[in-house]
Design a protein around this motif. Structure first.
Motif, PDB file in Angstrom:
ATOM      1  N   UNK A   3       0.811  -1.224   0.000  1.00 21.42           N
ATOM      2  CA  UNK A   3       0.000   0.000   0.000  1.00 21.42           C
ATOM      3  C   UNK A   3       0.848   1.279   0.000  1.00 21.42           C
ATOM      4  N   UNK A   4       1.961   1.271   0.744  1.00 22.71           N
ATOM      5  CA  UNK A   4       2.828   2.454   0.773  1.00 22.71           C
ATOM      6  C   UNK A   4       3.541   2.655  -0.554  1.00 22.71           C
ATOM      7  N   UNK A   5       3.949   1.545  -1.181  1.00 21.14           N
ATOM      8  CA  UNK A   5       4.543   1.648  -2.522  1.00 21.14           C
ATOM      9  C   UNK A   5       3.542   2.298  -3.471  1.00 21.14           C
ATOM     10  N   UNK A   6       2.308   1.800  -3.452  1.00 16.94           N
ATOM     11  CA  UNK A   6       1.282   2.325  -4.356  1.00 16.94           C
ATOM     12  C   UNK A   6       0.989   3.784  -4.073  1.00 16.94           C
ATOM     13  N   UNK A   7       0.959   4.164  -2.796  1.00 11.74           N
ATOM     14  CA  UNK A   7       0.655   5.553  -2.437  1.00 11.74           C
ATOM     15  C   UNK A   7       1.702   6.508  -2.978  1.00 11.74           C
TER      16      UNK A   7
END
Length: 228
Positions: free
Chosen positions: A66-70
């Motif tokens: 999720x942090x990568x995507x954000x």
């Protein structure tokens, strides 16, 4: 008090100066000199390319998907802003792609981008996020404040609407939430590094606008200036 509230508290004086500096006051009034705003937009286009690279570099260090995507999504969003908002104003001011290519980043722009890339490359993920946060947070707060004071006839209404808008607000809130989670999980030493990175980026935000207002670029020794 949340971690981001503590970040805000420790940089309150500088952040107030950003809100009240001549560039932003005149932007709110619609009286900012067009040449100053044009030069700012050109430098901001240079900056956002570097900012997007720092976001992408930080995304590669993220501990979860999720942090990568954000952060990767924010990098794509920064490029979209450069193409749409900056394209609008550069077209309005008659700055072609060829013209833009001949204009180098200012010293303030280069310094800010170098700071972000250095932290993203050599710091940990939490430190990188803290360094990136001011560009989101300060622009959102300045944009919202100006929107409350400015009318639809302001010549810089498109800029104001971008940073006061709901879509940008949502992105900022996601970045604040991420920073809070990282701050809670960090060690005391890690939180200290996050504070330093955040405060330095706040200074760079002030410096970027101040440099644009005063038309500053690269200072040269007198002898080199004479040759140029």
């Amino acid at each position: 008090m949340s971690f981001t509230q503590d970040l805000a508290r420790q940089t309150a004086t500088l952040r107030h100066q950003i809100h009240t500096m001549p560039f932003n006051r005149e932007l709110a009034e619609g009286t900012l000199d067009q040449a100053r705003f044009r030069d700012y937009i050109i430098q901001d286009a240079h900056y956002l390319e570097g900012f997007a690279r720092a976001l992408a570099l930080s995304a590669a260090k993220a501990p979860d998907a999720p942090s990568v995507a954000q952060l990767a999504g924010s990098a794509a969003g920064a490029i979209a802003v450069e193409r749409e908002l900056h394209g609008h104003y550069m077209g309005l001011f008659g700055v072609s792609a060829a013209d833009f290519a001949t204009i180098e980043p200012s010293a303030a722009c280069d310094h800010y981008v170098s700071h972000l890339l250095r932290v993203a490359a050599t710091g940990d993920f939490s430190e990188a996020v803290a360094a990136l946060l001011p560009c989101f947070w300060i622009y959102r707060d300045v944009g919202k404040e100006i929107a409350q004071e400015s009318g639809a006839q302001n010549p810089y209404a498109a800029w104001i609407a971008t940073y006061a808008g709901e879509a940008f607000d949502q992105g900022v809130n996601r970045m604040l939430d991420l920073t809070d989670r990282l701050g809670v999980a960090a060690t005391d030493e890690g939180r200290a590094r996050m504070h330093r990175a955040f405060a330095r980026s706040c200074w760079h935000e002030w410096r970027f606008w101040d440099s644009a207002y005063h038309g500053e670029s690269w200072l040269q020794p007198a002898a080199l200036a004479d040759v140029a």
